[in-house]
Design an enzyme around this catalytic site. Structure first.
Site, mmCIF file in Angstrom:
data_model
loop_
_atom_site.group_PDB
_atom_site.id
_atom_site.type_symbol
_atom_site.label_atom_id
_atom_site.label_comp_id
_atom_site.label_asym_id
_atom_site.label_seq_id
_atom_site.Cartn_x
_atom_site.Cartn_y
_atom_site.Cartn_z
ATOM 1 N N HIS A 1 0.836 -1.197 0.000
ATOM 2 C CA HIS A 1 0.000 0.000 0.000
ATOM 3 C C HIS A 1 0.874 1.252 0.000
ATOM 4 C CE1 HIS A 1 -3.198 -2.773 0.934
ATOM 5 N NE2 HIS A 1 -2.579 -3.148 2.025
ATOM 6 N N HIS B 1 3.325 -7.779 1.352
ATOM 7 C CA HIS B 1 2.675 -8.665 2.308
ATOM 8 C C HIS B 1 1.539 -9.442 1.663
ATOM 9 C CE1 HIS B 1 0.229 -4.954 2.409
ATOM 10 N NE2 HIS B 1 -0.790 -5.758 2.688
ATOM 11 N N GLU C 1 -1.785 -0.550 8.466
ATOM 12 C CA GLU C 1 -2.774 -1.469 9.024
ATOM 13 C C GLU C 1 -2.148 -2.378 10.072
ATOM 14 O OE1 GLU C 1 -4.309 -4.077 5.938
ATOM 15 O OE2 GLU C 1 -2.418 -3.961 4.860
ATOM 16 N N ARG D 1 -1.413 -4.512 -6.259
ATOM 17 C CA ARG D 1 -1.258 -5.962 -6.373
ATOM 18 C C ARG D 1 -0.049 -6.251 -7.259
ATOM 19 N NH1 ARG D 1 -5.840 -6.985 -8.932
ATOM 20 N NH2 ARG D 1 -7.058 -6.897 -7.013
#
Length: 325
Positions: free
Chosen positions: A105, A180, A122, A200
């Site tokens: 991200h 990740h 996150e 992605r």
């Protein structure tokens, strides 16, 4: 006006995913429509998915309505000053029946410039894990951008990535740029900035039902990716019974865990902030001073308005994630 606010629950926003499963239903009794349900968005102010209140007099009202109507009474003075009518966190439960795509991200700066969005920091808390279930977190060793591009072009990216076995209770911080993926057989709670921007970079050569591969974001990822092998993404923490134990504090959210066996009282008045409670283990009863109460089960989420800072928690053995900003 603050007398109108109370302990708030929201309708889960369920997301069908190519990698999703059936555990959000079997473990948490979510009303899923298929065995490919990957995410339950519990509290969301994302532009395409605004949470709707599911309980009490405000049932049917949106989170956006609450923010506009109650402002600092809902989120706290400082939070409202900083974020206005934008709720700063997105709260989810995730069921990975298959490996998620390998992704990363962007940070706040890149996300603002390219997507007019927040970045995405996150945190994950493992709620259930099959035997040998694992996560992908970063690289085994530092690599150059040229080497990274070579691995992508040769379809060999997974060979270079760091895999971590997981068990119930493990917690991880996922900063922007970190490569990740959640591995198959993992169910987790996710706390993140309000953002749905994902780059992605590998998808296991999967094809959709229509026979197409999902889009990769190789070029975008190059600007945002962290190519180091720095470890330290697993969070060490200690749980003490009948008290609040810190898991992590970031610039975007603070997460604690509360283990309850009996009755405890929590006073959040000094925080001047909303509190989110996520049921992780066992069942508890959350009560306000005025008698308003809600049952919190595993896989459920409760929003405590900033104007209601004193709660009582009763349980014969529950664990709850406590989240604020």
């Amino acid at each position: 006006m603050n007398n109108e606010l109370y302990l708030l629950k929201f309708d889960p926003i369920l997301k069908e995913k190519i990698w999703g499963g059936s555990k959000l239903n079997s473990l948490f009794n979510k009303k899923t429509k298929s065995n490919k349900t990957g995410e339950s968005w519990e509290i969301s102010d994302h532009e395409d998915d605004i949470s709707i209140v599911s309980n009490g007099p405000l049932k049917g009202k949106s989170l956006q309505y609450l923010l506009k109507e109650y402002k600092e009474e809902l989120v706290g003075k400082e939070v409202f000053k900083n974020f206005g009518i934008k709720f700063p966190l997105l709260i989810k439960y995730i069921d990975a029946a298959e490996n998620l795509s390998i992704q990363l991200h962007p940070n706040d700066k890149i996300a603002k410039e390219k997507h007019n969005s927040f970045g995405k920091t996150e945190m994950w808390y493992i709620m259930q894990a099959d035997k040998d279930a694992e996560l992908i977190l970063g690289f085994k060793e530092p690599i150059s951008k040229a080497k990274y591009v070579e691995l992508v072009e040769q379809n060999k990216l997974p060979d270079s990535l760091n895999k971590v076995k997981v068990k119930v209770g493990d917690a991880f911080i996922i900063p922007p740029g970190l490569v990740h993926a959640i591995g198959k057989g993992v169910v987790l709670a996710e706390i993140q900035q309000t953002s749905d921007v994902t780059y992605r970079i590998y998808d296991w050569d999967r094809k959709s039902e229509t026979g197409e591969k999902r889009e990769l974001h190789t070029a975008l990822a190059l600007e945002a990716i962290d190519l180091s092998s720095e470890d330290g993404h697993k969070i060490d923490y200690t749980i003490q019974s009948n008290t609040t134990s810190k898991i992590i504090a970031t610039n975007y959210f603070k997460t604690n865990i509360i283990a309850v066996d009996g009755e405890i009282n929590e006073d959040y008045s000094e925080k001047d902030c909303f509190i989110i409670l996520m049921g992780i283990e066992g069942e508890s009863i959350i009560s306000l001073e005025n008698g308003n109460s809600e049952i919190l089960k595993p896989g459920e989420t409760l929003l405590i308005p900033a104007s209601k800072p004193n709660i009582k928690i009763n349980s014969s053995g529950a664990k709850i994630l406590e989240v604020s900003v």
